[in-house]
Motif scaffolding. Structure first.
Motif, short mmCIF file in Angstrom:
data_model
loop_
_atom_site.label_atom_id
_atom_site.label_comp_id
_atom_site.label_asym_id
_atom_site.label_seq_id
_atom_site.Cartn_x
_atom_site.Cartn_y
_atom_site.Cartn_z
N UNK A 1 0.83 -1.21 0.00
CA UNK A 1 0.00 0.00 0.00
C UNK A 1 0.87 1.26 0.00
N UNK A 2 1.91 1.27 0.83
CA UNK A 2 2.80 2.43 0.89
C UNK A 2 3.50 2.66 -0.45
N UNK A 3 3.93 1.59 -1.11
CA UNK A 3 4.57 1.72 -2.42
C UNK A 3 3.57 2.23 -3.47
N UNK A 4 2.33 1.74 -3.40
CA UNK A 4 1.31 2.19 -4.34
C UNK A 4 1.03 3.68 -4.17
N UNK A 5 1.01 4.16 -2.93
CA UNK A 5 0.78 5.58 -2.68
C UNK A 5 1.95 6.40 -3.22
N UNK A 6 3.18 5.90 -3.08
CA UNK A 6 4.33 6.60 -3.64
C UNK A 6 4.23 6.68 -5.16
N UNK A 7 3.80 5.60 -5.80
CA UNK A 7 3.60 5.62 -7.25
C UNK A 7 2.54 6.64 -7.63
#
Length: 253
Positions: free
Chosen positions: A37-43
């Motif tokens: 989820x954190x990586x998706x938000x960064x993307x």
């Protein structure tokens, strides 16, 4: 619950060990999910051009836009509105104009000129006009070379347009197939969730009534969670497939 049932002599130690193992596995799954989820938000922030240190809470629900057209209409709309095709068509028209301009140099050229004299004496003023006809009799092959070059550029532009049309049609057809497949997967996943939920409810009642062991309920819960996860992934795939179809058509959303 498993530990309490075992301590009360109403369960088996295997249920306790299985529950502990399931709990550890669930903790690892939560950690991985939060990381994803954190990586998706960064993307998302990078795609938006936002500050990567900002906090974004995507709380809206994932919904699927309905497809209201058929494949034939989608292909026709893509050929009419896809930016790549519009650009290639413009280059072809420019090449055709260059051919006409080059061929026009072989035609006789007629020029007109008008001159006027103005003085303070009436007998000295006047207006003169003339016509000049130019015939390109010999140019050393320059016009023929320019016409040949313009025709080659036009043929290249027409070939590029044909290739672009094939590319656009392939993109639309592939995106359409992906949408159909995604829709079928969503329908199947929804049915799987209903079946898994019904199985879990029955198993939970049996465990509550002492007719079954907790291990069976955990297995049913795992199947239910897996079915819901598959439904979420299928819904995401469908939304993504619809977005790719709209991009292939040239529709802005």
């Amino acid at each position: 619950t498993a530990q309490a049932r075992f301590d009360a002599g109403k369960g088996i130690h295997a249920s306790v060990q299985r529950s502990r193992a399931e709990f550890s596995q669930a903790q690892r799954a939560v950690t991985i999910a939060r990381n994803d989820e954190a990586k998706a938000i960064l993307d998302l922030e990078a795609a938006m051009g936002a500050d990567l240190s900002s906090q974004i809470d995507p709380s809206d629900a994932l919904t699927v836009s309905a497809i209201t057209t058929n494949l034939a209409d989608s292909l026709a709309k893509a050929k009419a509105s896809r930016g790549m095709l519009l650009a290639v068509r413009a280059r072809r028209e420019a090449a055709a104009s260059n051919v006409r301009a080059a061929q026009g140099q072989r035609m006789p050229q007629l020029y007109g000129a008008v001159m006027g004299d103005a003085t303070n004496r009436r007998d000295m003023g006047g207006v003169s006009a003339g016509l000049t006809l130019s015939l390109p009799l010999f140019d050393g092959g320059r016009i023929s070379a320019e016409v040949s070059q313009a025709r080659s550029m036009k043929a290249k532009a027409e070939a590029g347009l044909k290739q672009a049309e094939l590319t656009v049609e392939k993109d639309v057809r592939q995106a359409w197939l992906d949408v159909q497949s995604a829709q079928a997967n969503v329908t199947s996943a929804e049915a799987a969730v209903k079946s898994a939920q019904a199985a879990y409810d029955v198993t939970a009642l049996r465990v509550s009534a002492g007719k079954s062991i907790l291990v069976e309920q955990l297995d049913a819960l795992e199947a239910l969670v897996r079915a819901k996860s598959d439904l979420a992934q299928s819904t995401f795939d469908q939304v993504l497939a619809v977005a790719k179809l709209n991009r292939a058509i040239g529709v802005q959303r």
